[in-house]
Write a protein that holds these residues in place. Sequence first.
Motif, mmCIF file in Angstrom:
data_model
loop_
_atom_site.group_PDB
_atom_site.id
_atom_site.type_symbol
_atom_site.label_atom_id
_atom_site.label_comp_id
_atom_site.label_asym_id
_atom_site.label_seq_id
_atom_site.Cartn_x
_atom_site.Cartn_y
_atom_site.Cartn_z
ATOM 1 N N UNK A 45 5.143 10.225 24.153
ATOM 2 C CA UNK A 45 5.016 8.924 23.491
ATOM 3 C C UNK A 45 6.270 8.469 22.757
ATOM 4 N N UNK A 46 7.331 9.255 22.848
ATOM 5 C CA UNK A 46 8.564 8.869 22.149
ATOM 6 C C UNK A 46 9.783 9.378 22.901
ATOM 7 N N UNK A 47 10.946 9.016 22.372
ATOM 8 C CA UNK A 47 12.212 9.521 22.898
ATOM 9 C C UNK A 47 12.795 10.593 21.986
ATOM 10 N N UNK A 48 12.002 11.117 21.084
ATOM 11 C CA UNK A 48 12.492 12.129 20.164
ATOM 12 C C UNK A 48 12.807 13.414 20.934
ATOM 13 N N UNK A 72 1.826 10.006 16.664
ATOM 14 C CA UNK A 72 2.004 8.746 15.962
ATOM 15 C C UNK A 72 2.375 8.959 14.506
ATOM 16 N N UNK A 73 1.733 9.942 13.866
ATOM 17 C CA UNK A 73 2.036 10.231 12.463
ATOM 18 C C UNK A 73 3.483 10.690 12.292
ATOM 19 N N UNK A 74 3.971 11.481 13.246
ATOM 20 C CA UNK A 74 5.373 11.926 13.196
ATOM 21 C C UNK A 74 6.306 10.722 13.331
ATOM 22 N N UNK A 82 8.891 9.382 10.316
ATOM 23 C CA UNK A 82 10.324 9.125 10.501
ATOM 24 C C UNK A 82 10.648 7.667 10.183
ATOM 25 N N UNK A 83 9.764 6.771 10.582
ATOM 26 C CA UNK A 83 9.974 5.354 10.300
ATOM 27 C C UNK A 83 9.916 5.086 8.798
ATOM 28 N N UNK A 84 8.987 5.736 8.103
ATOM 29 C CA UNK A 84 8.871 5.569 6.656
ATOM 30 C C UNK A 84 10.118 6.084 5.938
ATOM 31 N N UNK A 85 10.640 7.213 6.411
ATOM 32 C CA UNK A 85 11.870 7.757 5.813
ATOM 33 C C UNK A 85 13.049 6.816 6.042
#
Length: 255
Positions: free
Chosen positions: A21-24, A48-50, A54-57
Amino acid sequence: MALGDQNRFHISDIPAAIGLLSRLPVPVDMERAQARGAKAAWAYPVAGAVIGLLTALFGAALVAFDISYSIAAALILGFQIIITGAMHEDGLADSADGLWGGWERTKRLEIMKDSHIGTYGVLALGLSLLIRWSALSLVIASDYGLIALIAVAAISRAPMVAMMAALPNARQGGLSKAVGKPDGTSALIASIIGTGLALILLGFSGFVGFIYITLTSLACALIANKKIGGQTGDILGATQQISEITFLVVLTACI
């Protein structure tokens, strides 16, 4: 099949979900991930929480530099798009083009598979970004703050699992078909994780958001089933986007 692949949970499901679900750049045991398939879908809200954390940080760093909330909201959206590879936005655009640009099932699926974007897709993306930006500007400036980004990212990915479990694959190929079909228990667990995080982080507003997300996701499922006879990866991405928009709008109403 490797030992443990039949278990309900496995720790490897979390990096597998994040990688999907991501490019991480997370290490993923591809052999185990392929063996697990849809059994790992319960971890989508965790992924999603991860992403939300990261977005919140990232948002906290922006706020620390005294950047305005409106500009911070735009940069946060850009950050989300980068780390997710815009896969959900792509699903929204393809779904809008296909579901409303075609007159029958085969043509709709053909349009959704086409890499070109049409008028419906452009309008859907434009409205999505506008609403999300407007809502984010208000939410991060409110008492909810940046912590809301974690809840939104987690709960908006739970309906994807429910739709995968409830609807058949509309086509014989594609990402959704390759992942497989999770069972109802996996969908329930994903819902509990996503909703639980929203309740812990946002209180009663998280519950209100869950109710509205359930309704909008049901509407998405009914439309997809009527127009193409099931779900695809694009439909799942569109559902995530609509769930995210719904939750953000609910939060603005609760401020």
